[in-house]
Design an enzyme around this catalytic site. Structure first.
Site, PDB file in Angstrom:
ATOM      1  N   THR A   1      31.134  28.913  42.633  1.00 24.41           N
ATOM      2  CA  THR A   1      30.865  28.558  44.091  1.00 24.41           C
ATOM      3  C   THR A   1      29.374  28.002  44.240  1.00 24.41           C
ATOM      4  O   THR A   1      29.440  27.106  44.864  1.00 24.41           O
ATOM      5  CB  THR A   1      31.112  29.816  44.954  1.00 24.41           C
ATOM      6  OG1 THR A   1      32.494  30.358  44.825  1.00 24.41           O
ATOM      7  CG2 THR A   1      30.964  29.637  46.447  1.00 24.41           C
TER       8      THR A   1
ATOM      9  N   SER B   1      37.893  29.914  41.993  1.00 27.58           N
ATOM     10  CA  SER B   1      36.913  29.535  42.596  1.00 27.58           C
ATOM     11  C   SER B   1      36.408  28.154  42.385  1.00 27.58           C
ATOM     12  O   SER B   1      35.732  27.711  43.418  1.00 27.58           O
ATOM     13  CB  SER B   1      35.729  30.402  42.527  1.00 27.58           C
ATOM     14  OG  SER B   1      36.116  31.783  42.820  1.00 27.58           O
TER      15      SER B   1
ATOM     16  N   ASP C   1      36.926  31.745  49.530  1.00 33.71           N
ATOM     17  CA  ASP C   1      37.819  30.432  48.784  1.00 33.71           C
ATOM     18  C   ASP C   1      38.981  31.035  48.319  1.00 33.71           C
ATOM     19  O   ASP C   1      40.063  30.085  48.289  1.00 33.71           O
ATOM     20  CB  ASP C   1      36.616  30.434  47.580  1.00 33.71           C
ATOM     21  CG  ASP C   1      36.255  31.718  46.752  1.00 33.71           C
ATOM     22  OD1 ASP C   1      36.668  32.816  47.462  1.00 33.71           O
ATOM     23  OD2 ASP C   1      35.671  31.752  45.719  1.00 33.71           O
TER      24      ASP C   1
ATOM     25  N   HIS D   1      43.961  36.265  41.292  1.00 30.87           N
ATOM     26  CA  HIS D   1      43.538  35.973  42.752  1.00 30.87           C
ATOM     27  C   HIS D   1      45.081  35.799  43.403  1.00 30.87           C
ATOM     28  O   HIS D   1      46.049  35.818  42.674  1.00 30.87           O
ATOM     29  CB  HIS D   1      43.001  34.405  42.829  1.00 30.87           C
ATOM     30  CG  HIS D   1      41.621  34.277  42.123  1.00 30.87           C
ATOM     31  ND1 HIS D   1      41.109  33.256  41.760  1.00 30.87           N
ATOM     32  CD2 HIS D   1      40.941  35.380  41.730  1.00 30.87           C
ATOM     33  CE1 HIS D   1      39.664  33.297  41.452  1.00 30.87           C
ATOM     34  NE2 HIS D   1      39.684  34.771  41.534  1.00 30.87           N
TER      35      HIS D   1
END
Length: 497
Positions: free
Chosen positions: A175, A112, A378, A457
């Site tokens: 973020t 992120s 993201d 991710h």
């Protein structure tokens, strides 16, 4: 509604019987034609708005990939007792759409920190760093001083716009931190996280940058979690008497923030938050948890009480919307990502729905003619929807068609939702049979292929959707850092950076 043999379990049976019956989907040729023609007319009537935006509201669903959007849409509809597959959330009503590439400067799959940096500074950078260019290696404090990047928030402040940051994660997390911080290590959130060498070279922890930094100190609205990063190791948390802060420098940054903002309001629970006079309070700092805020599914159990993401968004727009020159507001659904890392689809979907409810608030409260609303993620996760379940099958349930559970080669059932890796993998033992489990339970972990302590991710493209001034530029397949330039174009900010 097709259901599988899992209905034999009392807890799940009670849950499904308590839910409203799912509506039958459109079922005729003419109905489908009429549905598509109505959508065509809506698309034809949607004309681009070319001109300057007074306001920008940027929504980021952390880890909200395409599969998460789809599963959350179905879950949202099914929760309301309607056809989930054709349900239309607020996010789906935004007029412009693009696919966004999420790779970082050094990673096929990003975290992120570089993705938020790309969105908020217009530059791709390395995994693990925030607000500094790709020339900076992770943990290299000296180099970071030479390659700091101006953020959209800093440029907006220079033009006299109000700025606000809302997140369900720690406000010092990657973020939200990308709006105001510059650091070669995303984990340097409190001073106790910094190595001595970094301190000697002049690097500042992210919490201090929020209070003292050139951008952080000028933020008008800050709402989220992460209270421990602002309190000393000798200070008891106001909500949890057995917990203390993380700061080794013995500073209380919430006190310092109040000293800097004597007319501002600092709050740590929903009761105090609800009493703020939004029309007369120039700045607000709300830190509702020592760590991340609660998952949406757990929020009502919080002892101190926490506002929802939609409630925080409503307060933010109410407060910032009264400012003379407009505003830029970031709203992050930060815990979608954390639920996915835990292999817990239900909490991820509930937090995605909470973000959608915040988007609806923004669309209801603002004028499309002067406010650009941009919704994106993201990065994605290894989350998948698969297995040929029938229409209307509970999205969190075992895959079934026409009332019959679908089975794998091992004779066991499987859920519609799964992960490519993560804590839900069987490891060395045999795979459990989801037909013998309550897969809709809040703590249920979907099965995964590769055993990992934390699911990872994904590197696939994510979606950006937008409405308002210059939203028509959100189209095709674009680079993630191009979103910054689209927002800057909408605000007509200086082109010097």
């Amino acid at each position: 509604m097709p259901v599988s043999r899992q209905l034999a379990f009392p807890a799940l049976t009670a849950l499904l019987l308590a839910a409203p019956a799912l509506a039958q989907p459109v079922a005729t040729t003419d109905a489908y034609r009429n549905q598509a023609l109505a959508e065509l007319e809506r698309l034809k009537a949607d004309a681009p708005i070319i001109g300057k935006a007074r306001n920008i509201i940027l929504f980021i669903g952390d880890g909200m990939g395409v599969s998460t959007l789809t599963a959350a849409r179905i879950h949202q509809g099914q929760r309301q007792g309607v056809d989930g597959e054709s349900f239309v959330p607020a996010m789906d009503r935004l007029s412009s759409t693009a696919l966004v590439k999420t790779y970082s400067h050094d990673g096929q799959v990003s975290d992120s920190a570089p993705t938020a940096t790309a969105i908020l500074t217009g530059v791709k950078t390395r995994n693990g760093v925030i607000g500094v260019g790709p020339e900076v290696a992770e943990n290299d404090c000296a180099a970071s001083k030479q390659h700091e990047l101006p953020s959209l928030f800093g440029l907006a402040q220079m033009q006299g716009l109000a700025t606000g940051v809302i997140s369900t994660a720690r406000i010092t997390h990657a973020t939200p931190a990308a709006t105001y911080a510059r650091t070669p290590q995303r984990d340097w959130e409190a001073d106790s996280d910094l190595p001595e060498a970094a301190r000697q070279q002049g690097c500042m922890d992210i919490a201090r940058q929020m209070v003292e930094g050139d951008v952080g100190s000028r933020l008008d609205l800050i709402l989220g979690g992460g209270r421990a990063n602002f309190l000393s190791t000798t200070t008891r948390d106001p909500e949890y008497v057995d917990r203390k802060g993380k700061r080794a420098d013995r500073r209380n940054l919430t006190t310092e923030w109040r000293r800097r903002n004597p007319r501002g309001a600092y709050v740590w629970n929903s009761d105090a938050f609800g009493k703020i006079d939004l029309a007369r309070t120039p700045r607000i700092l709300g830190l509702f948890e020592p760590d991340h805020m609660q998952y949406e599914a757990d929020r009502e159990k919080d002892s101190g009480g926490e506002p929802s993401l939609a409630e925080m968004t409503r307060a933010g727009i109410t407060m910032l919307g009264s400012r003379e020159k407009g505003y830029v507001l970031l709203v992050e659904g930060g815990r979608i990502d954390h639920a996915h890392h835990g292999g817990n689809a239900r909490r991820a979907l509930e937090d995605t729905i909470a973000l959608d409810e915040a988007v609806k608030v923004a669309l209801d409260m603002t004028d499309r003619k002067d406010t650009l609303v941009l919704v994106t993620a993201d990065h994605s996760h290894t989350f998948a929807i698969s297995g040929y379940p029938g229409r209307g099958n509970p999205i969190l349930g075992a895959a079934a068609f026409a009332g019959q559970p679908l089975k794998a080669k091992d004779g066991k059932g499987y859920t519609t939702l799964s992960y490519a890796n993560g804590p839900g993998a069987a490891g060395d033992g045999p795979r459990a049979d989801p037909l013998q489990a309550d897969t809709i339970a809040l703590d249920y972990r979907q099965q995964a292929l590769v055993p990992l302590g934390s699911e990872t991710h994904g590197g696939d493209d994510v979606v950006a959707r937008a409405s308002g001034p210059m939203a028509h530029l959100v189209k095709g397949t674009i680079e993630q850092h191009s979103l910054y330039y689209i927002m800057r174009e909408a605000l007509a900010l200086s082109n010097n950076q």
